[in-house]
Design a protein around this motif. Structure first.
Motif, PDB file in Angstrom:
ATOM      1  N   PHE A 174       0.216  10.285   1.222  1.00  0.00           N
ATOM      2  CA  PHE A 174       0.512   9.164   2.113  1.00  0.00           C
ATOM      3  C   PHE A 174      -0.544   9.002   3.205  1.00  0.00           C
ATOM      4  CE2 PHE A 174       4.633   9.289   0.085  1.00  0.00           C
ATOM      5  CZ  PHE A 174       4.960   7.943   0.015  1.00  0.00           C
ATOM      6  N   GLY A 188       3.715   1.603  -1.433  1.00  0.00           N
ATOM      7  CA  GLY A 188       4.433   1.773  -2.693  1.00  0.00           C
ATOM      8  C   GLY A 188       5.798   1.121  -2.761  1.00  0.00           C
ATOM      9  N   ARG A 231      -1.391   4.789  -5.073  1.00  0.00           N
ATOM     10  CA  ARG A 231      -0.283   3.889  -4.717  1.00  0.00           C
ATOM     11  C   ARG A 231       0.935   4.129  -5.620  1.00  0.00           C
ATOM     12  NH1 ARG A 231       1.835  -0.605  -4.676  1.00  0.00           N
ATOM     13  NH2 ARG A 231       1.251  -1.046  -6.824  1.00  0.00           N
ATOM     14  N   ARG A 286       2.704   7.242  -4.589  1.00  0.00           N
ATOM     15  CA  ARG A 286       3.559   7.001  -3.429  1.00  0.00           C
ATOM     16  C   ARG A 286       4.896   6.399  -3.877  1.00  0.00           C
ATOM     17  NH1 ARG A 286      -0.814   4.341   0.847  1.00  0.00           N
ATOM     18  NH2 ARG A 286      -1.829   6.299   1.375  1.00  0.00           N
ATOM     19  N   ARG A 287       4.781   5.445  -4.765  1.00  0.00           N
ATOM     20  CA  ARG A 287       5.999   4.784  -5.255  1.00  0.00           C
ATOM     21  C   ARG A 287       6.915   5.805  -5.924  1.00  0.00           C
ATOM     22  NH1 ARG A 287       5.798  -0.152  -9.519  1.00  0.00           N
ATOM     23  NH2 ARG A 287       8.009  -0.690  -9.417  1.00  0.00           N
ATOM     24  N   LEU A 339      -6.577   4.352   1.143  1.00  0.00           N
ATOM     25  CA  LEU A 339      -6.765   3.332   0.099  1.00  0.00           C
ATOM     26  C   LEU A 339      -8.017   2.487   0.389  1.00  0.00           C
ATOM     27  CD1 LEU A 339      -3.174   1.988  -0.737  1.00  0.00           C
ATOM     28  CD2 LEU A 339      -4.432   3.859  -1.785  1.00  0.00           C
ATOM     29  N   ASP A 378       0.826  -1.212   0.000  1.00  0.00           N
ATOM     30  CA  ASP A 378       0.000   0.000   0.000  1.00  0.00           C
ATOM     31  C   ASP A 378       0.860   1.262   0.000  1.00  0.00           C
ATOM     32  OD1 ASP A 378      -2.271  -1.493  -0.016  1.00  0.00           O
ATOM     33  OD2 ASP A 378      -2.818  -1.129   2.073  1.00  0.00           O
ATOM     34  N   GLU A 401      -5.145   2.703  -7.056  1.00  0.00           N
ATOM     35  CA  GLU A 401      -3.888   2.297  -7.697  1.00  0.00           C
ATOM     36  C   GLU A 401      -3.098   3.524  -8.141  1.00  0.00           C
ATOM     37  OE1 GLU A 401      -2.471  -0.381  -7.570  1.00  0.00           O
ATOM     38  OE2 GLU A 401      -0.940  -0.407  -9.119  1.00  0.00           O
TER      39      GLU A 401
END
Lengths: 346, 100
Positions: free
Chosen positions: B65, A141, B88, B91-92, B69, A139, B85
């Motif tokens: 953050f 990442g 997410r 965030r990545r 979700l 969640d 998604e």
């Protein structure tokens, strides 16, 4: 001052990569629930806990620590904490819940195992190889780390000859059922929750209604995994009238738990709003996720009874026995449960 | 106030996964349904990502953050945006950016 998000996520990802869980706990703590159940090791069908309920008392200790240092100069040292944590299991040093706290949460997987046994379902356990599935890191990442971890879990399934997994909580379920197939080439494991397994195995007529509970649907079960009818059917079979709050089923309202590791205050605000919605409908609430259980329970205090669904079901399945009991709310609603015949003949 | 638009941001996000903020029609249903009630979630964040407003995304990292979700917004979205998604993946992207 909040802790650095990069550092917090980094610590969780480092733990998953190096120690197999975002919050590594001793193997004896993760597997204690299975003592005395005589479950075979491995086999084609296993009950997979993902250590989720067992992790809750540890998560609580870590969250409390985060809250204590958030407004102190120590919060600036999160980068150093991450470097230290790479060498030493810092969680193991700071998070030490009491045996009583652990026993309360171990009761949930133990009760689920007993429910499955009574339903005539044959299954094994992976014991210390029953690893956390990686939901929180995913969640947040940290995909690369989670993908490697998913491959590790898939290899464990292969080693034990696992073809079918029975899960307990929504987060482990969605990882194993919906996310792992995208991360692991050739992943072919059937995944059902124990609620779905029990509902499919149920026979006989529902018991007469003896009490009522407000249902709090898990966001993940309701919106990602479509687990909506099974818990309602099982509760009805156990003699409970299911009351629906204003936000219910696919419109359920989050408990706040997913944001707790980064911002406990926001999590508490969301949980308080949800408790207010639940209290409008009844005085006893049933949950089906460990994060919902702890977050709603903390927000509710003594204003609402919050219990895991497994406790209601085991109470109905063996009314004269002394089931393993999850933590009790400060003020429990009186719930009389009749004997259930849902497993007889299955 | 100035803003730097960078088409490369959305392209970079698409390399991480199925990123679809351009489907958003900015109706606001998502913001209205968010249990957190943060006004940038998720509509403004998605717009910033689609436009490549990287400075805005970095400034909104805390909100990104904070997202639960929980998919309340996604289940109500009339355009069918894969909001959770997208968040997410953001965030990545931000983790990679800040880790440098």
């Amino acid at each position: 001052m909040r802790l650095s998000t990069v550092d917090v996520v980094g610590i969780l990802a480092d733990n998953l990569e190096r120690r197999g869980s975002v919050l590594p706990i001793p193997a004896r703590a993760a597997t204690g629930w299975a003592r005395g159940l005589a479950l075979p090791r491995g086999g084609p069908r296993v009950l997979y806990t993902g250590a989720m309920y067992q992790l809750i008392p540890y998560i609580e200790r870590v969250v409390r620590l985060e809250q204590r240092i958030a407004d102190t100069p120590l919060a600036r040292l999160s980068g150093l904490a991450r470097r230290v944590n790479r060498v030493v299991n810092a969680i193991g040093l700071v998070a030490r819940p009491s045996a009583a706290e652990r026993r309360d949460y171990d009761a949930v997987p133990a009760n689920v195992a007993r429910l499955l046994q009574r339903a005539g379902v044959e299954f094994g356990s992976l014991y210390e190889d029953d690893l956390y599935a990686g939901a929180l890191a995913y969640d947040l990442g940290a995909d690369e780390v989670v993908a490697a971890h998913a491959r590790r879990v898939a290899r464990i399934f292969e080693r034990y000859g696992v073809r079918e997994v029975i899960t307990i909580d929504p987060h482990t379920t969605t990882m194993l059922r919906s996310i792992y197939p995208r991360l692991v080439p050739g992943y072919d494991v059937s995944v059902r929750t124990y609620l779905e397994v029990l509902a499919a195995a149920a026979t006989g007529s529902p018991r007469a209604v003896e009490n009522e509970v407000v249902i709090h649907d898990s966001c993940v079960f309701a919106r990602a995994e479509g687990v909506l009818e099974a818990p309602r059917e099982l509760l009805a079979a156990a003699g409970l009238r299911v009351l629906e709050p204003v936000h219910s089923r696919a419109r359920t309202w989050c408990c706040g738990g997913p944001v707790e590791s980064l911002d406990a205050d926001k999590a508490a605000q969301v949980a308080a709003a949800r408790v207010a919605q639940l209290r409008e409908v009844g005085t006893a609430c049933v949950t089906m996720c460990p994060l919902c259980l702890i977050n709603l329970r903390k927000a509710a205090g003594d204003t609402l009874s919050v219990r895991d669904i497994s406790e209601y079901l085991i109470g109905a399945a063996q009314p004269d026995a002394s089931p393993e009991r999850p933590p009790q709310p400060a003020r429990s609603a009186t719930v009389r449960l009749a004997s259930s015949e849902m497993r007889e003949g299955s | 106030m100035t803003a730097t638009v960078s088409p490369q941001v959305a392209d970079a996000l698409r390399t991480l996964g199925p990123f679809d903020p351009e489907v958003c029609m900015s109706c606001g249903t998502c913001t209205a349904t968010c249990p957190l009630g943060i006004d940038v979630l998720p509509r403004r964040v998605l717009r910033d990502a689609a436009l490549g407003l990287e400075d805005h995304l970095l400034a909104e990292a805390e909100a990104i953050f904070s997202c639960l979700l929980c998919r309340a917004c996604e289940s109500a979205c009339p355009a069918g945006v894969h909001i959770s998604e997208d968040i997410r993946l953001l965030r990545r992207y931000l983790l990679r950016k800040e880790a440098r």
